[in-house]
Design a protein around this motif. Structure first.
Motif, short mmCIF file in Angstrom:
data_model
loop_
_atom_site.label_atom_id
_atom_site.label_comp_id
_atom_site.label_asym_id
_atom_site.label_seq_id
_atom_site.Cartn_x
_atom_site.Cartn_y
_atom_site.Cartn_z
N GLU A 1 -3.88 -4.21 9.82
CA GLU A 1 -2.76 -5.08 9.41
C GLU A 1 -1.46 -4.32 9.25
O GLU A 1 -0.38 -4.91 9.22
CB GLU A 1 -3.11 -5.77 8.09
CG GLU A 1 -4.17 -6.82 8.23
CD GLU A 1 -4.47 -7.45 6.89
OE1 GLU A 1 -3.56 -8.01 6.27
OE2 GLU A 1 -5.63 -7.36 6.44
N ILE A 2 -1.55 -2.99 9.07
CA ILE A 2 -0.33 -2.19 8.92
C ILE A 2 0.48 -2.27 10.21
O ILE A 2 1.70 -2.17 10.21
CB ILE A 2 -0.68 -0.72 8.57
CG1 ILE A 2 -1.39 -0.68 7.22
CG2 ILE A 2 0.56 0.16 8.54
CD1 ILE A 2 -2.01 0.67 6.88
N ASP B 1 6.35 -4.84 10.76
CA ASP B 1 7.51 -5.34 11.52
C ASP B 1 8.75 -4.48 11.32
O ASP B 1 9.72 -4.60 12.06
CB ASP B 1 7.78 -6.80 11.16
CG ASP B 1 8.00 -7.00 9.67
OD1 ASP B 1 7.70 -6.08 8.89
OD2 ASP B 1 8.49 -8.08 9.29
N GLN B 2 8.74 -3.62 10.30
CA GLN B 2 9.89 -2.76 10.09
C GLN B 2 10.01 -1.70 11.19
O GLN B 2 11.08 -1.14 11.40
CB GLN B 2 9.83 -2.07 8.72
CG GLN B 2 9.89 -3.03 7.54
CD GLN B 2 11.22 -3.76 7.44
OE1 GLN B 2 12.20 -3.40 8.06
NE2 GLN B 2 11.25 -4.83 6.66
N VAL B 3 8.90 -1.44 11.89
CA VAL B 3 8.94 -0.45 12.96
C VAL B 3 9.83 -0.96 14.10
O VAL B 3 10.67 -0.24 14.63
CB VAL B 3 7.53 -0.11 13.48
CG1 VAL B 3 7.60 0.83 14.68
CG2 VAL B 3 6.71 0.54 12.37
N SER B 4 9.66 -2.25 14.43
CA SER B 4 10.48 -2.77 15.52
C SER B 4 11.94 -2.92 15.07
O SER B 4 12.86 -2.76 15.85
CB SER B 4 9.92 -4.09 16.05
OG SER B 4 10.18 -5.13 15.16
N ARG C 1 1.78 -3.62 3.18
CA ARG C 1 1.61 -2.79 4.37
C ARG C 1 2.18 -1.39 4.15
O ARG C 1 1.59 -0.39 4.54
CB ARG C 1 2.27 -3.45 5.58
CG ARG C 1 1.37 -4.52 6.17
CD ARG C 1 2.00 -5.22 7.32
NE ARG C 1 3.10 -6.05 6.83
CZ ARG C 1 3.80 -6.88 7.60
NH1 ARG C 1 3.53 -6.97 8.87
NH2 ARG C 1 4.75 -7.60 7.08
N HIS C 2 3.35 -1.33 3.48
CA HIS C 2 3.91 -0.01 3.19
C HIS C 2 3.05 0.73 2.17
O HIS C 2 2.89 1.95 2.24
CB HIS C 2 5.35 -0.13 2.69
CG HIS C 2 6.33 -0.33 3.81
ND1 HIS C 2 7.22 -1.36 3.85
CD2 HIS C 2 6.51 0.37 4.96
CE1 HIS C 2 7.93 -1.29 4.98
NE2 HIS C 2 7.51 -0.25 5.66
N HIS C 3 2.49 -0.02 1.23
CA HIS C 3 1.65 0.61 0.22
C HIS C 3 0.38 1.20 0.85
O HIS C 3 0.06 2.38 0.68
CB HIS C 3 1.30 -0.39 -0.87
CG HIS C 3 0.63 0.26 -2.03
ND1 HIS C 3 0.89 -0.07 -3.33
CD2 HIS C 3 -0.28 1.27 -2.07
CE1 HIS C 3 0.15 0.71 -4.12
NE2 HIS C 3 -0.56 1.52 -3.38
N THR C 4 -0.31 0.40 1.60
CA THR C 4 -1.52 0.89 2.26
C THR C 4 -1.16 2.01 3.23
O THR C 4 -1.89 3.00 3.35
CB THR C 4 -2.25 -0.26 2.99
OG1 THR C 4 -2.25 -1.41 2.13
CG2 THR C 4 -3.68 0.12 3.32
N GLY C 5 0.00 1.86 3.87
CA GLY C 5 0.49 2.90 4.78
C GLY C 5 0.66 4.24 4.07
O GLY C 5 0.39 5.30 4.64
#
Ligand SMILES: [Zn+2]
Length: 402
Positions: free
Chosen positions: A218-219, A243-246, A102-106
């Motif tokens: 999915e990000i 989930d790192q955002v929360s 998710r971080h990579h695609t982000g």
């Protein structure tokens, strides 16, 4: 140890969501294990290598994955007991890998957003994707403004909620360059004939060998958490996704609660209360300054001098306010041949005008058991002594000096 071994079958390219695979051990040496096929992504393109476990006769912990000449090497926590030819089940720490994906695609999403907001000159100068956050270094001549950052963030999140399909395409370099131009090489030009392209539909195409999610949705969400200029012409953007955002929000919330607690206000009242506190503080400081000035005047005017052989000496009680003390001592010793002394419970402070040496005065106090020193026009001696006794002793010293 990779000499003579065939290139590893990279199952993570066939299915980026595959969590485990049955494989055969091709080499096992100390903490290193090579399999014929694997789901473990080796560190590359700024994405960390996978962790997980290999299960043969027993469970073994994989702490890192690296690639050497097309051969994927699993790095174990301890020396392996696996033998060549043995079958193992290789499974990755999926939660960690999914965060990496998710971080990579982000990172691709944020880079393309940055290009749209800041301009086409924006180029990826470096990137790192960890399970905790994504880091993207871009070429840009100045630190982006708060508005620009917000715009990048909003645009990136639009690409996320718009659920854009993400697709990996492998083609020859020549084909890729003629189709998409050389702008695809964000992480440096690869030296292979075939290259793997990552396409986010109607958003971005870049050469990339990492693992990605199949849909930007999915990000989950993207939050830029840090922006700084790290060198001339390079700006670092750090962001969290999924989930790192929360988690990030929770940590901010924790800080807010802590501040609210310290100030004794609810979070809703925080800003108003803090503003009032700061106003109060400014008023208090202003008041303190006025009191100090008034007190200083009163002290300086009311001081009584004793004259000894043409010297003037004054003895004061010790002032508890260092700032005030300095100012008073300076003012009292402005005139020639003056000595100002503060006597406290445990020490004596002496200031002299520039034409009077402080050393002989200190020496006199040290002779009767004081400890301390000083030079020029200032000195401090630790000693317990009454004001009258100090005056008597220093008067003797002054008499001797003229
Ligand atoms: Zn990528």
């Amino acid at each position: 140890m990779v000499e003579g071994l065939p290139k590893t079958e990279k199952v993570f390219y066939q299915d980026q969501y595959r969590r485990e695979v049955e494989a055969v051990v091709l080499a096992a040496n100390g903490r290193y294990v090579v399999l014929d096929r694997t789901v473990f992504y080796p560190q590359g393109g700024g994405q960390l290598g996978d962790r997980g476990k290999l299960v043969g006769d027993q469970e073994e912990e994989v702490v890192d994955t690296q690639e050497v000449k097309g051969v994927v090497v699993h790095v174990l926590e301890r020396d392996t007991v696996l033998r060549v030819g043995q079958k193992v089940r290789a499974s990755i720490d999926w939660e960690r890998r999914y965060r990496l994906m998710r971080h990579h695609t982000g990172t691709h999403v944020v880079l393309a957003a940055a290009k749209r907001v800041l301009g086409e000159h924006v180029w990826q100068a470096g990137a790192e994707k960890t399970p905790e956050k994504g880091r993207l270094d871009i070429t840009h001549y100045k630190t982006p403004t708060e508005e620009e950052v917000r715009e990048i963030e909003e645009l990136a999140n639009f690409a996320v909620i718009d659920r854009r399909p993400v697709r990996s395409i492998t083609m020859t370099r020549t084909e890729a360059e003629s189709k998409f131009g050389v702008n695809i090489y964000e992480g440096g030009v690869p030296m292979t004939r075939d290259i793997r392209l990552l396409e986010i539909q109607d958003w971005d195409v870049e050469a990339c060998g990492g693992t990605h999610v199949l849909n930007t949705g999915e990000i989950g969400s993207i939050k830029v958490v840090n922006v700084e200029r790290i060198q001339d012409g390079v700006v670092r953007l750090e962001f969290v996704a999924g989930d790192q955002v929360s988690r990030y929000a929770s940590s901010l919330e924790g800080t807010m609660k802590h501040i609210a607690e310290l100030i004794g206000a609810s979070e809703a009242q925080l800003v108003g209360r803090l503003r009032r506190r700061l106003e109060e503080e400014r008023r208090t400081e202003d008041l303190l300054r006025k009191y100090r000035e008034a007190y200083e005047e009163a002290l300086v005017r009311g001081v009584s001098w004793t004259t000894v052989d043409g010297f003037r000496i004054s003895i004061l009680d010790e002032l508890f306010d260092d700032e005030l003390s300095k100012r008073v001592m300076r003012r009292l010793t402005e005139r020639e041949r003056t000595v100002a002394v503060q006597v406290g419970k445990e020490r004596v402070q002496i200031a002299t005008s520039r034409d009077v040496k402080v050393e002989p005065l200190i020496k006199k106090l040290v002779e009767v058991g004081g400890k301390g020193g000083g030079k020029g026009t200032m000195g401090i001696v630790s000693i317990r002594m009454e004001k009258e006794a100090v005056l008597k002793l220093l008067s003797e010293a002054l008499r001797g000096s003229s």
